[in-house]
Design an enzyme around this catalytic site. Structure first.
Site, short mmCIF file in Angstrom:
data_model
loop_
_atom_site.label_atom_id
_atom_site.label_comp_id
_atom_site.label_asym_id
_atom_site.label_seq_id
_atom_site.Cartn_x
_atom_site.Cartn_y
_atom_site.Cartn_z
N HIS A 1 -3.33 5.88 5.40
CA HIS A 1 -2.59 5.37 4.23
C HIS A 1 -2.51 3.84 4.36
O HIS A 1 -3.55 3.18 4.45
CB HIS A 1 -1.21 6.06 4.24
CG HIS A 1 -0.39 5.92 3.00
ND1 HIS A 1 -0.84 5.34 1.84
CD2 HIS A 1 0.90 6.31 2.74
CE1 HIS A 1 0.12 5.37 0.93
NE2 HIS A 1 1.18 5.95 1.44
N HIS B 1 -10.84 7.85 -1.01
CA HIS B 1 -9.49 7.99 -1.55
C HIS B 1 -9.31 9.42 -2.04
O HIS B 1 -10.25 10.02 -2.55
CB HIS B 1 -9.27 7.01 -2.71
CG HIS B 1 -7.85 6.79 -3.02
ND1 HIS B 1 -7.15 7.62 -3.86
CD2 HIS B 1 -6.97 5.87 -2.56
CE1 HIS B 1 -5.90 7.20 -3.91
NE2 HIS B 1 -5.76 6.16 -3.13
N ASP C 1 -7.70 -1.39 0.38
CA ASP C 1 -7.51 -1.99 1.70
C ASP C 1 -8.76 -2.66 2.24
O ASP C 1 -8.71 -3.34 3.27
CB ASP C 1 -7.05 -0.93 2.69
CG ASP C 1 -5.61 -0.53 2.43
OD1 ASP C 1 -4.84 -1.40 2.02
OD2 ASP C 1 -5.28 0.66 2.61
#
Ligand code: CMC
Length: 429
Positions: free
Chosen positions: A265, A306, A364
């Site tokens: 995460h 994802h 990210d």
């Protein structure tokens, strides 16, 4: 809302009719709440097929790569609004007018300081503690300081707690950093914008106050916007679950911070840079791609994939543009890590393994390169994510408490022993 129905045929039992619920956009969902009356329930580890709540805050179309906050595309929010406007939008449902914005900004600024005594908490931590460990502790500790706003059934208390959290997170995040550096903690400056103030508390010292670059402040603000909310991800679901028991908002956000920390995460932004360091050189990419594809190797390409996006993460596209702008502003040409990241992306996006599984760079992948260029150490990356996501968490918490809700309590498929007797110690083998 529910005029269509699904029929569930269970062998040896009467068919069960289940309503089908329709949202504004997105797929229909089958309402299985009445199933318990048949003595059965559904099995869905990882919530791959389960909507845990109804929400009006954020919508994601993972196939098309769309992210909307209260209906507004993330790309437009990143370009045309700022973080505090986005906070207002998430919390209240509409973008603020100029007057509402001025009022909201002023209210947030009224709450940027933390209780002086909270500072003493930091001394209990080792200086080399991971900043996320300290964040879990100090954010949870806020509930010991703000007793005047802990009645979760009082809408005004909920409002004050929401503002306090948005206002105090940059202060706490910067305090965590300063503590790790052994430098004096800086008080917030309310004449600065939200992002400028954060950079001021991070990088200035009492003996040297340098002006904050507007480009870097804008990049920071954009990073905050891009992380502000993402519907029912692991940390937001954790906050809702904790909140459903009636826990106070500061405790709920501390729970969210803990859930965010994991590398699958929010911890992925830190893990991306660690991975790029490990890869070291373009010549090693093939070896790491092979590791990522090897089912016997736990290694995953961090910053890729994802649960919901099966297309490009729209936040990653804006993040890459911001990355280019920041490196240009700082005069960083041919940053080796950026070169490595871009080559890695190129190779992964043409590899059948990644294509077949729709694995694209996520938010990210590039954020770490920007944060590093701004001067933020890797161990602080997930703290920045937590700071920005706090408004999303608290918006979901408020939404849940504003309408009827039940304590979150999943069931299980039990596969352990059936009932058996406890034997005496001397009889056990
Ligand atoms: N590298 C290599 N293979 C991957 C990766 C990856 N990064 N991500 C998924 N896969 C493979 C996975 O092994 C599986 O293969 P197979 O079908 O052969 O078993 C397939 O793709 C489907 O993946 P999954 O693990 O079932 O998907 P998930 O929805 O459970 O997990 C994820 C999603 C984000 C946890 C995962 O993609 C991952 O671990 N990515 C790396 C960590 C990361 O970048 N996380 C940040 C997410 S975005 C920020 C946030 O919202 O927190």
């Amino acid at each position: 809302m529910a005029d269509k129905k699904a029929q569930l045929i269970i062998e040896g039992a009467a068919p069960v009719e289940l309503p089908i619920l329709t949202g504004t956009v997105g797929p229909d969902v089958i309402d299985v709440r009445s199933l318990t009356s048949t003595g059965r329930f559904t099995f869905d580890p990882g919530f791959m097929s389960t909507a845990s709540c109804e929400s009006k805050i954020t919508y994601i179309d993972g196939d098309k790569g769309i992210l909307l906050h209260r209906g507004y595309p993330i790309e437009q929010l990143a370009e045309k609004s700022d973080y505090l406007e986005t906070c207002y939008l998430l919390l209240n449902g509409e973008l603020p007018t100029a007057e509402q914005k001025a009022q909201f900004v002023s209210t947030v600024k009224n709450h940027t300081m933390v209780h002086e005594q909270l500072k003493t908490f930091f001394n209990g931590f080792r200086r080399d503690a991971h900043p996320m460990a300290v964040m879990c502790g100090v954010v949870g500790a806020l509930s010991a300081f703000y007793h005047d706003s802990l009645d979760i059934n009082n809408p005004q208390h909920r409002e004050i707690s929401a503002v306090r959290l948005v206002a105090k997170m940059p202060t706490l995040a910067a305090m965590v950093y300063k503590y790790s550096m052994g430098q004096p903690m800086m008080y917030p400056r309310n004449d600065l914008s939200y992002a400028e103030n954060f950079l001021h508390m991070m990088f200035n010292t009492p003996c040297e106050i340098k002006p904050i670059s507007p480009i870097l402040a804008k990049a920071m603000d954009r990073i905050f916007i891009l992380h502000a909310d993402h519907e029912q991800n692991a940390s937001t679901s954790t906050v809702r679950l904790a909140g459903s028991s009636g826990a106070n908002p500061f405790a709920c956000i501390a729970a969210g911070i803990a859930a965010l920390w994991g590398p699958a995460h929010g911890g992925a932004n830190e893990a991306v840079l660690t991975m790029l360091d490990e890869i070291g050189d373009v010549s090693n990419i093939d070896k790491f791609i092979a590791k990522a594809k090897d089912k016997n190797d736990p290694f995953k390409l961090m910053g890729f994939g994802h649960r919901v996006y099966k297309n490009r993460d729209p936040r990653a596209t804006v993040m890459k543009q911001t990355c280019d702008e920041v490196l240009k502003e700082l005069g960083i040409k041919d940053d080796p890590q950026l070169q490595l990241a871009m080559r890695l992306e190129e190779i992964a996006l043409t590899d059948p393994y990644f294509i077949e599984r729709s694995l694209y760079p996520n938010v990210d992948f590039y954020s770490g390169i920007i944060l590093k260029a701004i001067g933020i150490p890797t161990s602080m990356f997930t703290v920045i994510f937590a700071l920005a996501r706090t408004v999303g968490w608290i918006s979901h918490w408020k939404e849940m408490l504003s309408s009827p809700y039940k304590i979150g309590r999943p069931r299980q498929l039990y596969t352990g022993y059936d009932s058996r007797d406890v034997s005496k110690l001397e009889d056990r083998k």
